[in-house]
Enzyme design. Structure first.
Site, PDB file in Angstrom:
ATOM      1  N   ASP A   1      22.516  26.053  52.745  1.00  0.00           N
ATOM      2  CA  ASP A   1      22.702  24.722  53.297  1.00  0.00           C
ATOM      3  C   ASP A   1      21.331  24.054  53.372  1.00  0.00           C
ATOM      4  O   ASP A   1      20.295  24.738  53.349  1.00  0.00           O
ATOM      5  CB  ASP A   1      23.344  24.826  54.682  1.00  0.00           C
ATOM      6  CG  ASP A   1      23.495  23.469  55.343  1.00  0.00           C
ATOM      7  OD1 ASP A   1      23.977  22.543  54.673  1.00  0.00           O
ATOM      8  OD2 ASP A   1      23.109  23.335  56.517  1.00  0.00           O
TER       9      ASP A   1
ATOM     10  N   ASP B   1      23.738  26.562  59.309  1.00  0.00           N
ATOM     11  CA  ASP B   1      23.501  26.468  60.759  1.00  0.00           C
ATOM     12  C   ASP B   1      24.509  25.600  61.502  1.00  0.00           C
ATOM     13  O   ASP B   1      24.540  25.606  62.723  1.00  0.00           O
ATOM     14  CB  ASP B   1      22.100  25.909  61.017  1.00  0.00           C
ATOM     15  CG  ASP B   1      22.048  24.396  60.878  1.00  0.00           C
ATOM     16  OD1 ASP B   1      22.632  23.880  59.895  1.00  0.00           O
ATOM     17  OD2 ASP B   1      21.442  23.729  61.738  1.00  0.00           O
TER      18      ASP B   1
END
Length: 614
Positions: free
Chosen positions: A313, A510
């Site tokens: 990500d 996250d």
């Protein structure tokens, strides 16, 4: 070896080890005092008690549908008593009972870093009530309450610093030796130890929702898990049992000497197979925890060692997750630093994310901010007010241009990098400058990817929900193999599943939107230092410290751990099989064989404990 029961694991195994040692030693003393009858009685008695306890364990295992290699130890003790070799039986009994204690000691040594986390949980806190302090259980603390943290205390809940500064030792979570210095309004994570002066803390979350409580739950889960390699050892152990019985039976049939069969059984007790893997795995988990990487299970540690593809990500993983000042452009009327100071002074009256970024940058540069007055905020657009007698306006380019009689912020905002946000400033009706904000790449992002490549990860995919042009710019800077931007959570899952054709996949994220992809990957890694709780709960590995470079270190630890576990098993079984062949040939009597097997056990455990070292 396997524990005899929950009670035996804690207390009974100690009793058995002491009893076996006493029986062996007492029998030896009686023998040298020319009392062979007492010696035989002591050896028979000690072996019989341990054998009875082992029989209970074997029956319990059979009731669960499991047949383990503890059967070999039971057969060797039974054969020793039946064939009139009680001394060999007593040695095997001590080897069995002592093996449990040896494993408990080794695992206790290996779990030191993880157990240290569990032992640091705070129980009470000093809460302000009507101007007074009272000691209360941390479970009673509620968000918004104020508590006093004193030197040497462990921060019990997540909170916001109300004092000017605080020094907190976070080494138990991050492995860093230097304390962290925090400033007023900074968030203080639970689990750290106060090493400086006392300070006041505003409670942000209840104790059960705090960072440290979540870490403790993850540690407890990790300690209770079993690795696939450990289950694989059980399967190998069954084949080893069949080999042992075949070799012992063949030796007895070929020679007609039952002692040879007994000798084979004695040296065949496969402690290397039973002990080496769990000790090495726990050592690896502990080593990773000491570096601030919590691996939830032994299976996750093994999977980490096999990873060949990383899906990453962007926001909060490869970047800081928060906008920061990257440049200041002045129209020439005021210096660049004054553009920032005036904008930050007025933005103290706003809680917008851009305003917080400007105020943080100004404080970092040591600027003295003025108090804003007559502030009027247009939510989501900008602010107007007075700073040091000047009419100041801060906000988007169109907002500022509409309130200034001269100048155009857009003239200063040409050639902007992708993903850059603009905050404009006007002073007394004139455009004074613009401030450029961007979510910058982590300083260690490039080095972390290089370290991953050095550890054997062959392919990197950047998969983000951010705008395609922003993701593309970040991906090209990092040199990843494929870049995918503008993805929905479900599309991230498709990326992860599609990459499995290239090898085991690790997903690092996250946010809440990363949780499905983390669950779909062979190994999910959550940036738990400041990531969403949902991603930390879903992930197999949680990074407890905000340092991406620790993940390649954990990968190296995992691969070294797996290598050591395999070395221990192969070397231990090779030595055991070699001793069995010698015993079948009549060259290794039962007593000497039992002593040799004990030496092999100790050597295997010491080798497995190498996984604790860097």
């Amino acid at each position: 070896m396997r524990s005899i029961s929950v009670f035996a694991r804690d207390y009974g195994s100690v009793f058995l080890a002491v009893l076996a040692l006493a029986a062996l030693g007492g029998g030896g003393l009686a023998f040298f005092l020319a009392r062979p009858d007492l010696a035989m009685l002591a050896w028979f008695g000690g072996t019989g008690v341990v054998l009875a306890a082992l029989a209970v364990e074997i029956l319990q295992s059979l009731a669960r549908g499991h047949l383990g290699v503890d059967v070999i130890a039971g057969l060797s003790m039974s054969a020793a008593l039946a064939f009139g070799e009680p001394l060999a039986g007593a040695i095997v009994a001590l080897m069995y009972a002592g093996g449990q204690q040896l494993e408990n000691f080794a695992e206790g040594r290996a779990r030191r870093e993880m157990t240290a986390l569990l032992g640091r949980v705070a129980r009470t806190a000093m809460r302000y009530v009507d101007g007074h302090l009272e000691e209360v259980p941390i479970e009673s603390l509620c968000p918004g309450e104020r508590i006093l943290m004193r030197r040497g205390e462990v921060v019990p809940v997540d909170g916001r610093l109300l004092s000017d500064r605080a020094d907190v030792d976070m080494s138990a979570l991050t492995g860093e030796s230097l304390p962290v210095r925090l400033s007023r309004q900074d968030e203080v994570a639970s689990g750290g130890t106060v090493v400086g002066s006392a300070f006041d803390l505003e409670v942000l979350r209840r104790s059960e929702e705090s960072t440290y409580a979540g870490i403790v739950r993850l540690v407890e889960t990790a300690q209770q898990s079993r690795a696939p390699m450990m289950r694989l050892a059980d399967r190998y152990a069954l084949w080893f049992l069949l080999l042992t019985l075949a070799l012992a039976g063949s030796a007895w049939w070929a020679s007609g000497d039952s002692t040879r069969a007994l000798a084979v059984l004695v040296v065949a007790t496969p402690c290397p197979l039973i002990l080496a893997v769990p000790v090495a795995i726990i050592s690896g988990l502990s080593r990773a925890a000491s570096r601030g990487v919590l691996v939830k299970s032994g299976g996750a540690l093994e999977t980490l060692a096999t990873i060949r593809v990383a899906v990453l990500d962007k926001t909060g993983t490869l970047t800081g997750g928060q906008a920061g000042v990257v440049a200041i452009r002045s129209s020439g009327a005021v210096p660049e630093d004054e553009v920032l100071r005036l904008a930050a002074s007025l933005d103290q009256a706003s809680n917008h994310v851009s305003a917080e970024a400007l105020v943080c940058e100004a404080k970092t540069r040591g600027m003295v901010l003025s108090t804003p007055v007559e502030v009027v905020e247009t939510p989501g657009t900008g602010l107007e007010g007075r700073i040091d007698g000047h009419a100041v306006v801060v906000g988007g380019s169109d907002f500022v241009r509409g309130r200034c009689s001269s100048g155009d912020p857009r003239a200063l905002g040409t050639d902007l990098p992708p993903g850059t946000a603009v905050v404009a400033l006007g002073i007394d009706g004139k455009v004074a400058g613009i401030i450029l904000l961007a979510d910058r790449l982590r300083p260690d992002a490039g080095a972390a990817i290089d370290a991953f490549r050095a550890q054997g990860i062959r392919r990197f995919v950047l998969a983000s929900g951010d705008r395609a042009d922003v993701v593309d710019a970040a991906g090209r800077m990092l040199g990843v193999d494929e870049i995918r931007g503008g993805l929905l959570p479900g599309e991230k899952v498709e990326v992860v599943l599609g990459e499995r054709r290239n090898g085991p996949v690790m997903m690092i994220g996250d946010g809440v939107n990363d949780a499905p992809a983390l669950a779909a990957a062979d190994l999910g890694v959550a940036m738990g230092a400041r990531g969403a709780a949902a991603s930390s709960e879903t992930a197999d590995v949680v990074l407890l410290v905000d340092m991406l470079e620790r993940l390649p270190q954990a990968l190296a630890i995992a691969r070294r751990t797996r290598r050591i576990a395999r070395q221990s098993v192969v070397a231990g079984l090779a030595l055991s099989v070699g001793a069995m062949i010698f015993a079948a040939g009549g060259y290794l009597p039962p007593v000497q064989g039992a002593l040799l097997q004990e030496v092999i056990d100790v050597a295997v455990i010491l080798n497995a404990l190498r996984a604790l070292r860097g």
